[in-house]
Design a protein around this motif. Structure first.
Motif, PDB file in Angstrom:
ATOM      1  N   VAL A  49       0.835  -1.194   0.000  1.00  0.00           N
ATOM      2  CA  VAL A  49       0.000   0.000   0.000  1.00  0.00           C
ATOM      3  C   VAL A  49       0.877   1.255   0.000  1.00  0.00           C
ATOM      4  CG1 VAL A  49      -1.708   1.331   1.295  1.00  0.00           C
ATOM      5  CG2 VAL A  49      -1.884  -1.171   1.199  1.00  0.00           C
ATOM      6  N   ALA A  50       1.765   1.353   0.985  1.00  0.00           N
ATOM      7  CA  ALA A  50       2.586   2.554   1.119  1.00  0.00           C
ATOM      8  C   ALA A  50       3.784   2.233   2.013  1.00  0.00           C
ATOM      9  CB  ALA A  50       1.783   3.704   1.721  1.00  0.00           C
ATOM     10  N   THR A  59       8.413   9.019   0.923  1.00  0.00           N
ATOM     11  CA  THR A  59       7.258   8.133   0.903  1.00  0.00           C
ATOM     12  C   THR A  59       7.047   7.492  -0.471  1.00  0.00           C
ATOM     13  OG1 THR A  59       5.799  10.005   0.432  1.00  0.00           O
ATOM     14  CG2 THR A  59       6.098   9.394   2.744  1.00  0.00           C
ATOM     15  N   TYR A  60       6.404   6.339  -0.447  1.00  0.00           N
ATOM     16  CA  TYR A  60       6.147   5.563  -1.657  1.00  0.00           C
ATOM     17  C   TYR A  60       4.727   5.016  -1.567  1.00  0.00           C
ATOM     18  CZ  TYR A  60      11.235   5.569  -1.420  1.00  0.00           C
ATOM     19  OH  TYR A  60      12.547   5.964  -1.308  1.00  0.00           O
ATOM     20  N   TYR A  61       4.044   4.954  -2.726  1.00  0.00           N
ATOM     21  CA  TYR A  61       2.654   4.523  -2.727  1.00  0.00           C
ATOM     22  C   TYR A  61       2.358   3.585  -3.884  1.00  0.00           C
ATOM     23  CZ  TYR A  61       1.995   8.407   0.501  1.00  0.00           C
ATOM     24  OH  TYR A  61       2.092   9.254   1.571  1.00  0.00           O
ATOM     25  N   VAL A  65      -3.634   3.725  -4.529  1.00  0.00           N
ATOM     26  CA  VAL A  65      -3.961   4.581  -3.383  1.00  0.00           C
ATOM     27  C   VAL A  65      -3.337   5.966  -3.501  1.00  0.00           C
ATOM     28  CG1 VAL A  65      -4.112   2.536  -1.911  1.00  0.00           C
ATOM     29  CG2 VAL A  65      -2.016   3.913  -1.901  1.00  0.00           C
ATOM     30  N   LYS A  66      -2.530   6.174  -4.509  1.00  0.00           N
ATOM     31  CA  LYS A  66      -1.852   7.451  -4.674  1.00  0.00           C
ATOM     32  C   LYS A  66      -2.870   8.585  -4.766  1.00  0.00           C
ATOM     33  CE  LYS A  66       1.881   6.738  -6.926  1.00  0.00           C
ATOM     34  NZ  LYS A  66       2.843   6.486  -8.032  1.00  0.00           N
ATOM     35  N   PHE A  69      -4.251   8.170  -0.032  1.00  0.00           N
ATOM     36  CA  PHE A  69      -3.645   7.735   1.227  1.00  0.00           C
ATOM     37  C   PHE A  69      -2.354   8.514   1.474  1.00  0.00           C
ATOM     38  CE2 PHE A  69      -5.362   3.066   1.362  1.00  0.00           C
ATOM     39  CZ  PHE A  69      -6.647   3.550   1.174  1.00  0.00           C
ATOM     40  N   THR A  70      -2.055   8.738   2.753  1.00  0.00           N
ATOM     41  CA  THR A  70      -0.819   9.407   3.137  1.00  0.00           C
ATOM     42  C   THR A  70      -0.180   8.660   4.299  1.00  0.00           C
ATOM     43  OG1 THR A  70      -1.724  11.566   2.483  1.00  0.00           O
ATOM     44  CG2 THR A  70       0.232  11.560   3.903  1.00  0.00           C
ATOM     45  N   ILE A  71       1.086   8.293   4.128  1.00  0.00           N
ATOM     46  CA  ILE A  71       1.834   7.642   5.203  1.00  0.00           C
ATOM     47  C   ILE A  71       2.728   8.685   5.851  1.00  0.00           C
ATOM     48  CG2 ILE A  71       3.693   6.890   3.654  1.00  0.00           C
ATOM     49  CD1 ILE A  71       3.960   4.370   5.399  1.00  0.00           C
ATOM     50  N   LEU A  82      -1.268   5.836   8.704  1.00  0.00           N
ATOM     51  CA  LEU A  82      -1.757   5.767   7.329  1.00  0.00           C
ATOM     52  C   LEU A  82      -3.099   6.472   7.304  1.00  0.00           C
ATOM     53  CD1 LEU A  82      -1.165   4.659   4.468  1.00  0.00           C
ATOM     54  CD2 LEU A  82      -2.685   2.743   5.042  1.00  0.00           C
ATOM     55  N   SER A 111       8.118  -2.593  -2.470  1.00  0.00           N
ATOM     56  CA  SER A 111       6.763  -3.153  -2.471  1.00  0.00           C
ATOM     57  C   SER A 111       6.740  -4.670  -2.268  1.00  0.00           C
ATOM     58  CB  SER A 111       6.060  -2.806  -3.773  1.00  0.00           C
ATOM     59  OG  SER A 111       6.750  -3.383  -4.869  1.00  0.00           O
TER      60      SER A 111
END
Length: 129
Positions: A49-50, A59-61, A65-66, A69-71, A82, A111
């Motif tokens: 997910v992230a 951060t990576y997504y 979810v890009k 979502f925010t991690i 998240l 990932s």
């Protein structure tokens, strides 16, 4: 002993928001190279997910979810969050927090669930339409 504990899951309507938390004990997140969130829906593989690279807060997504979502990480609280907005029915899954000590530079590695050493027990997210 390293332990990751997720919280914040629940039932939400389509378009709603939830914030998941992952608290670490036994070791600080700053000693890991990467902390990530994965999810697993019934009958499906666990998917990325992230993730956040603790040093530099990069951060990576996943594409799915890009933009929604925010991690993020909180050093003093040793917690990763998240934030999930604009939730869809297809976001329904058990969400897992994971941490890795491996050096990872490419998305294929970031990932990859097999590169993460420690996992939480998961928290259920259900999005109803």
């Amino acid at each position: 002993q390293v332990q990751l504990v997720e919280s914040g899951g629940g039932l939400v309507q389509t378009g709603g928001s939830l914030r998941l938390s992952c608290a670490a004990s036994g070791r600080t997140f700053s000693t890991y190279s990467m902390v990530g969130w994965f999810r697993q829906a019934p009958g499906k593989e666990r998917e990325f997910v992230a993730a956040i690279r603790w040093s530099g807060s990069i951060t990576y997504y996943a594409d799915s979810v890009k933009g929604r979502f925010t991690i993020s990480g909180d050093n003093p609280k040793n917690t990763v969050y998240l934030q999930m907005n604009s939730l869809k029915a297809e976001d329904t899954a058990v969400y897992y927090c994971a941490a890795s000590s491996s050096s990872m530079q490419t998305m294929s590695r970031i990932s990859n669930k097999y590169r993460y050493d420690y996992w939480g027990q998961g928290t259920q997210v259900t999005v109803s339409s």
